[in-house]
Design a protein around this motif. Structure first.
Motif, PDB file in Angstrom:
ATOM      1  N   ASP A 214      15.194 -39.283  10.713  1.00 39.95           N
ATOM      2  CA  ASP A 214      14.474 -38.889   9.982  1.00 39.95           C
ATOM      3  C   ASP A 214      14.528 -37.599   8.934  1.00 39.95           C
ATOM      4  OD1 ASP A 214      12.136 -36.537  10.516  1.00 39.95           O
ATOM      5  OD2 ASP A 214      13.482 -35.677  12.140  1.00 39.95           O
ATOM      6  N   PHE A 215      13.545 -38.020   8.633  1.00 40.63           N
ATOM      7  CA  PHE A 215      13.470 -37.879   7.193  1.00 40.63           C
ATOM      8  C   PHE A 215      12.171 -36.362   6.599  1.00 40.63           C
ATOM      9  CE2 PHE A 215      13.897 -42.295   6.842  1.00 40.63           C
ATOM     10  CZ  PHE A 215      15.370 -41.995   6.213  1.00 40.63           C
ATOM     11  N   SER A 216      12.084 -35.743   7.758  1.00 44.77           N
ATOM     12  CA  SER A 216      11.083 -34.796   7.745  1.00 44.77           C
ATOM     13  C   SER A 216      11.367 -33.812   6.619  1.00 44.77           C
ATOM     14  CB  SER A 216      10.206 -34.155   9.065  1.00 44.77           C
ATOM     15  OG  SER A 216      10.439 -35.047  10.328  1.00 44.77           O
ATOM     16  N   PHE A 217      13.033 -33.644   7.041  1.00 45.68           N
ATOM     17  CA  PHE A 217      13.162 -32.146   6.157  1.00 45.68           C
ATOM     18  C   PHE A 217      12.813 -32.787   4.270  1.00 45.68           C
ATOM     19  CE2 PHE A 217      16.536 -30.013   3.590  1.00 45.68           C
ATOM     20  CZ  PHE A 217      15.802 -28.729   3.311  1.00 45.68           C
ATOM     21  N   PHE A 218      13.363 -33.929   4.290  1.00 50.22           N
ATOM     22  CA  PHE A 218      13.059 -34.130   3.113  1.00 50.22           C
ATOM     23  C   PHE A 218      11.593 -34.777   2.410  1.00 50.22           C
ATOM     24  CE2 PHE A 218      17.046 -35.964   4.012  1.00 50.22           C
ATOM     25  CZ  PHE A 218      17.831 -35.248   3.114  1.00 50.22           C
ATOM     26  N   LYS A 219      11.076 -35.129   3.303  1.00 46.50           N
ATOM     27  CA  LYS A 219       9.354 -35.203   2.753  1.00 46.50           C
ATOM     28  C   LYS A 219       8.835 -33.861   2.162  1.00 46.50           C
ATOM     29  CE  LYS A 219       5.068 -36.918   4.841  1.00 46.50           C
ATOM     30  NZ  LYS A 219       4.310 -38.044   5.454  1.00 46.50           N
ATOM     31  N   ALA A 220       8.928 -32.855   3.467  1.00 39.38           N
ATOM     32  CA  ALA A 220       8.395 -31.752   3.325  1.00 39.38           C
ATOM     33  C   ALA A 220       9.117 -30.870   2.428  1.00 39.38           C
ATOM     34  CB  ALA A 220       9.004 -30.617   4.341  1.00 39.38           C
ATOM     35  N   TYR A 221      10.738 -30.639   1.454  1.00 36.79           N
ATOM     36  CA  TYR A 221      11.138 -30.579   0.174  1.00 36.79           C
ATOM     37  C   TYR A 221       9.761 -30.928  -0.561  1.00 36.79           C
ATOM     38  CZ  TYR A 221      14.081 -28.537  -2.591  1.00 36.79           C
ATOM     39  OH  TYR A 221      14.168 -27.860  -3.737  1.00 36.79           O
ATOM     40  N   CYS A 222      10.070 -32.037  -0.658  1.00 41.53           N
ATOM     41  CA  CYS A 222       9.145 -32.933  -1.915  1.00 41.53           C
ATOM     42  C   CYS A 222       7.648 -32.295  -1.935  1.00 41.53           C
ATOM     43  CB  CYS A 222       9.117 -34.428  -1.283  1.00 41.53           C
ATOM     44  SG  CYS A 222      11.009 -34.977  -1.761  1.00 41.53           S
TER      45      CYS A 222
ATOM     46  N   LEU B 146       7.139 -30.188   8.496  1.00 43.99           N
ATOM     47  CA  LEU B 146       8.707 -28.867   9.328  1.00 43.99           C
ATOM     48  C   LEU B 146       8.192 -29.502  10.757  1.00 43.99           C
ATOM     49  CD1 LEU B 146       9.668 -26.586   6.709  1.00 43.99           C
ATOM     50  CD2 LEU B 146      10.868 -28.720   7.280  1.00 43.99           C
ATOM     51  N   LYS B 147       6.972 -29.477  11.287  1.00 45.90           N
ATOM     52  CA  LYS B 147       6.646 -29.015  12.459  1.00 45.90           C
ATOM     53  C   LYS B 147       7.709 -29.890  13.507  1.00 45.90           C
ATOM     54  CE  LYS B 147       2.024 -27.324  12.706  1.00 45.90           C
ATOM     55  NZ  LYS B 147       0.444 -26.888  12.986  1.00 45.90           N
ATOM     56  N   GLY B 148       7.717 -29.453  14.326  1.00 50.95           N
ATOM     57  CA  GLY B 148       9.032 -30.102  15.587  1.00 50.95           C
ATOM     58  C   GLY B 148      10.294 -30.342  15.165  1.00 50.95           C
ATOM     59  N   GLN B 149      10.345 -29.848  13.743  1.00 52.31           N
ATOM     60  CA  GLN B 149      12.133 -29.574  13.703  1.00 52.31           C
ATOM     61  C   GLN B 149      12.548 -28.725  13.875  1.00 52.31           C
ATOM     62  OE1 GLN B 149      14.042 -31.792  10.592  1.00 52.31           O
ATOM     63  NE2 GLN B 149      11.690 -32.550  11.671  1.00 52.31           N
ATOM     64  N   GLN B 150      14.498 -28.964  14.072  1.00 56.40           N
ATOM     65  CA  GLN B 150      14.869 -28.203  15.131  1.00 56.40           C
ATOM     66  C   GLN B 150      15.349 -26.807  14.412  1.00 56.40           C
ATOM     67  OE1 GLN B 150      18.523 -29.876  15.882  1.00 56.40           O
ATOM     68  NE2 GLN B 150      18.208 -31.690  17.157  1.00 56.40           N
ATOM     69  N   GLY B 151      15.479 -25.608  14.708  1.00 56.42           N
ATOM     70  CA  GLY B 151      15.695 -24.230  13.848  1.00 56.42           C
ATOM     71  C   GLY B 151      16.811 -24.191  13.299  1.00 56.42           C
ATOM     72  N   ASN B 152      17.110 -25.014  12.306  1.00 56.22           N
ATOM     73  CA  ASN B 152      18.636 -24.820  11.369  1.00 56.22           C
ATOM     74  C   ASN B 152      18.356 -23.870  10.530  1.00 56.22           C
ATOM     75  OD1 ASN B 152      17.535 -26.157   9.892  1.00 56.22           O
ATOM     76  ND2 ASN B 152      18.030 -28.460  11.031  1.00 56.22           N
ATOM     77  N   SER B 153      19.248 -23.730   9.913  1.00 62.82           N
ATOM     78  CA  SER B 153      19.266 -22.393   8.881  1.00 62.82           C
ATOM     79  C   SER B 153      18.750 -23.141   7.724  1.00 62.82           C
ATOM     80  CB  SER B 153      20.369 -21.836   8.420  1.00 62.82           C
ATOM     81  OG  SER B 153      22.288 -23.599   8.140  1.00 62.82           O
ATOM     82  N   ALA B 154      18.928 -24.413   7.020  1.00 62.83           N
ATOM     83  CA  ALA B 154      18.196 -25.277   6.251  1.00 62.83           C
ATOM     84  C   ALA B 154      16.311 -24.783   6.874  1.00 62.83           C
ATOM     85  CB  ALA B 154      19.205 -26.717   6.308  1.00 62.83           C
TER      86      ALA B 154
ATOM     87  N   MET C  91      14.839 -23.490   8.212  1.00 62.70           N
ATOM     88  CA  MET C  91      13.994 -22.397   8.050  1.00 62.70           C
ATOM     89  C   MET C  91      14.175 -21.699   6.676  1.00 62.70           C
ATOM     90  SD  MET C  91      15.755 -20.785  12.163  1.00 62.70           S
ATOM     91  CE  MET C  91      15.499 -18.587  11.871  1.00 62.70           C
ATOM     92  N   LEU C  92      15.396 -21.923   6.331  1.00 62.26           N
ATOM     93  CA  LEU C  92      14.746 -21.558   4.914  1.00 62.26           C
ATOM     94  C   LEU C  92      13.877 -22.037   3.983  1.00 62.26           C
ATOM     95  CD1 LEU C  92      18.280 -21.151   3.984  1.00 62.26           C
ATOM     96  CD2 LEU C  92      16.654 -18.999   3.992  1.00 62.26           C
ATOM     97  N   LEU C  93      13.929 -23.539   3.795  1.00 62.70           N
ATOM     98  CA  LEU C  93      12.895 -24.148   3.225  1.00 62.70           C
ATOM     99  C   LEU C  93      11.369 -23.671   4.125  1.00 62.70           C
ATOM    100  CD1 LEU C  93      11.675 -26.417   1.694  1.00 62.70           C
ATOM    101  CD2 LEU C  93      11.842 -28.036   2.901  1.00 62.70           C
ATOM    102  N   GLU C  94      11.361 -23.247   5.127  1.00 63.95           N
ATOM    103  CA  GLU C  94       9.736 -23.322   6.137  1.00 63.95           C
ATOM    104  C   GLU C  94      10.132 -21.458   5.220  1.00 63.95           C
ATOM    105  OE1 GLU C  94       7.551 -21.817  10.711  1.00 63.95           O
ATOM    106  OE2 GLU C  94      10.084 -22.124  10.307  1.00 63.95           O
ATOM    107  N   SER C  95      10.552 -19.958   4.967  1.00 60.64           N
ATOM    108  CA  SER C  95      10.139 -19.551   4.813  1.00 60.64           C
ATOM    109  C   SER C  95      10.062 -19.502   3.100  1.00 60.64           C
ATOM    110  CB  SER C  95      10.872 -18.336   4.402  1.00 60.64           C
ATOM    111  OG  SER C  95      12.604 -19.317   3.964  1.00 60.64           O
ATOM    112  N   GLN C  96       9.913 -20.095   2.477  1.00 64.00           N
ATOM    113  CA  GLN C  96      10.036 -20.360   1.209  1.00 64.00           C
ATOM    114  C   GLN C  96       8.307 -20.803   1.303  1.00 64.00           C
ATOM    115  OE1 GLN C  96      12.442 -18.680  -1.011  1.00 64.00           O
ATOM    116  NE2 GLN C  96      12.244 -20.129  -2.415  1.00 64.00           N
TER     117      GLN C  96
END
Length: 666
Positions: free
Chosen positions: A92-100, A114-122, A124-129
């Motif tokens: 699952d590359f959703s987190f890396f793609k969202a950050y890029c 980021l939709k559908g991702q598990q609510g882990n700390s990383a 949630m922090l990226l979403e807040s940013q």
């Protein structure tokens, strides 16, 4: 047969080969870890490719390559790699793609990824940013509140920054208490707390907090063995914010020196440097506008497409929307002050698309129309915006009223003020509206405004009630425009409720036109003038008017009984005028020339010089002409001496020639 035996040996060698790559992969991962620790990201990408060439589906190698590309700021390469790996791997590359996408400022796409991702700390922090960058501060703060339970390091720094940006600076102190941290636990937190104090207009406290943050930052960074230049770059935001506080506290010279020093040294990050330049231009104002435009032109670049302008060096990603808008607004104002209307018009047309939720673009568009003497157009666009966004219409309507009043449109100005509900009944607003309507000839409309204000203040439950002020002015207005009965009623109410002398005088003056007996009855309530016992009407009518009786003796007391200790007025001693030496005032002689102070060319005796036409016919050197003229003059003087005597000859010699007389007139 031998060749066949060699062919059979190849599979055996191939079967014995697998243990070798396993050892090589371990060595490659060791090398990969070393490169990452040393921040050698180019080499890390190459080693990751070597690992993937041996084990194409290795998830650790894929992650290492993506992280190394992102750390190396190769965002486009990272997105290409994600697209390629998505076809071959089930990761699952959703987190890396969202950050890029976040790094490319494609914030909506990043949030969608980021939709559908598990609510882990990383995550949630990226979403807040992302939400912070989108300006959705309340949603950003909500995520930080959820993250409090996870005890993430330095969470309070971002949490406080989010509260300040969300306009919830009043909650900062309570949040710090709930997190059980001190504001001075780090220089970053102290800086954010100082920002919250600035938002609450506590500038002195903010200044002390910024000074503490700078001291803590210097100590912390020196312990990390950073160079002086690096320390100054890290603390540049504090220096710029401190200069801003000095500017607000009207320590203009200190703020000017601070901004100039930051810009001159160029030891600041790009965002802090841009803010310093913008604040310095705001501090100087229209003075030296050309220098300010040169500085801003280095920050703003003109592009193509719907967004005609953008900030250089990635400042669009580093500055907040409020900071970006301030830079564009400052450039717009400098263009107007420099009378560069073509550039101002172009920038004004681009700003609404860049800042759709702000009122500044429409105000600047109106300013451009006013400079072009198109007040009607400015009033039109401001009126349209006020109707479309009534919650943001207060400043817009005030600007429209000012433009209309200056352009000679009093009815439009009064109409704009009447639409602002929260200031409509304040004395200053009422006075302005009445004056505008009176100027426009709408006397009944002005009277209705005063009646509405009286009704509103009669029902208002406030300590500082302005009913008496409004009633006094309303009565004066009605009396001035012939509504004497209504004016008398208002004055009578004022006398009964407040008992002011002004109202009593106004009531007597008003009642004198309609009800003489009422005027006489109220006239008895007036206090007599001191020292005045009786009034002789016939003699009073013969006088030119009332005189000051403050220091006059009481009526009926003769001058002989005046107190002896009264100080006599000192008479001024007349001094003789001083004349110039040798001047006889009895025989002053002819009066001086009345044109003596005028320039020569403005005097009546002035004659312009004429060129001598004979001078062009003379040939030879100049010296020969001079000698000939001198000889002629000397011969003439000798002849007159021999014929008329010595005394007459002397007068002939001193008599100027016609040419010299012309010069004397000059």
């Amino acid at each position: 047969m031998a060749p066949k035996a060699r062919e059979k040996a190849k599979p055996a060698a191939a079967a014995a080969a697998p243990p070798a790559p396993a050892v090589a992969i371990e060595d490659l991962f060791t090398s990969l870890n070393r490169h990452i620790q040393r921040s050698e990201f180019d080499l890390a990408v190459k080693v990751s490719d070597q690992v993937l060439s041996i084990a194409p589906g290795d998830e650790d190698a894929i992650r290492c390559k993506l992280v190394a590309l992102i750390k190396n700021d190769s965002i486009d390469d990272a997105l290409s790699a994600i697209q390629e790996f998505s076809k071959k791997s089930s990761m699952d590359f959703s987190f890396f793609k969202a950050y890029c996408l976040y790094r490319q400022n494609k914030l909506d796409e990043a949030l969608e990824s980021l939709k559908g991702q598990q609510g882990n700390s990383a995550t949630m922090l990226l979403e807040s940013q992302i939400l912070f960058r989108l300006g959705k501060m309340d949603a950003c703060v909500d995520i930080y509140q959820k993250l409090q339970k996870l005890k993430i390091d330095s969470l309070e720094i971002n949490f406080i920054a989010g509260l300040v940006s969300a306009g919830r600076a009043s909650e900062v102190q309570g949040t710090i208490d709930s997190l059980r941290v001190k504001p001075t636990s780090s220089f970053e937190l102290a800086y954010n707390v100082a920002c919250s104090l600035i938002e609450r207009n506590k500038y002195k406290d903010a200044e002390q907090m910024l000074l503490s943050a700078r001291r803590i930052g210097q100590e912390t960074l020196m312990e990390e063995n950073l160079a002086d230049d690096e320390i100054e770059i890290e603390l540049a935001p504090l220096a710029v914010q401190l200069a801003y506080v000095q500017q607000v506290l009207e320590n203009t010279q200190e703020a000017l020196e601070s901004y100039s020093s930051i810009i001159k040294k160029n030891l600041a990050d790009e965002s802090s440097l841009a803010v310093a330049i913008s604040n310095l231009i705001a501090l100087k104002g229209p003075k030296d506008a050309s220098d300010g435009l040169r500085k801003l032109d280095k920050l703003i670049e003109k592009g193509e497409g719907p967004l005609t302008f953008h900030l250089a060096r990635g400042l669009d990603l580093k500055l907040s929307q409020k900071q970006r808008e301030a830079i564009y607004v400052n450039r717009m104002l400098l263009l107007l002050h420099s009378n560069k209307l073509d550039q101002a018009r172009e920038l004004a047309s681009a700003l609404p698309g860049m800042f759709p939720n702000s009122i500044m673009p429409v105000l600047l568009q109106a300013a451009v129309h006013v400079r072009e003497n198109k007040a009607n157009k400015a009033e039109e666009i401001l009126g349209q915006f006020a109707n479309k966004f009534p919650d943001k219409s207060k400043i817009i309507l005030l600007a429209r009223s000012q433009i209309a009043a200056a352009a000679g449109h009093p009815q439009i100005a009064a109409e704009s003020l009447l639409k602002i509900q929260d200031i409509q009944h304040k004395p200053a607003t009422v006075a302005t509206i009445v004056s505008l309507k009176e100027r426009g000839g709408d006397i009944d409309g002005a009277d209705a405004v005063l009646d509405s204000a009286i009704k509103w203040w009669s029902n208002a439950m406030t300590e500082d009630n302005k009913l008496d002020v409004i009633m006094q002015e309303a009565a004066s207005f009605k009396l001035r425009h012939g509504k004497k009965d209504e004016a008398a009623r208002l004055y009578e109410e004022l006398v009964k409720s407040h008992g002011s002398i002004e109202a009593l005088v106004g009531l007597i003056q008003t009642a004198a036109h309609t009800d003489i007996q009422k005027a006489e009855s109220y006239e008895k309530q007036l206090k007599p003038f001191p020292g005045l016992k009786g009034i002789d009407v016939e003699s009073l009518e013969k006088t030119s008017g009332a005189k000051n009786t403050e220091n006059a003796p009481a009526a009926g007391i003769p001058d002989a009984y005046e107190p002896k200790n009264k100080e006599k007025t000192k008479k001024k001693r007349k001094r003789k005028p001083k004349y110039p030496k040798g001047f006889d005032p009895a025989n002053p002689g002819p009066p001086p020339d009345p044109e003596r102070w005028l320039p020569k060319r403005e005097r009546s005796s002035y004659r312009p010089k004429r060129k001598d036409k004979r001078a062009a016919q003379i040939r030879g050197s100049q010296g020969a002409v001079v000698k000939e003229a001198a000889s002629n003059v000397s011969s003439k003087s000798n002849q007159t001496t021999n014929s008329k005597g010595t005394s007459q000859a002397s007068t002939e010699q001193t008599k100027p020639s016609s040419k010299s007389r012309k010069k004397s007139r000059n």
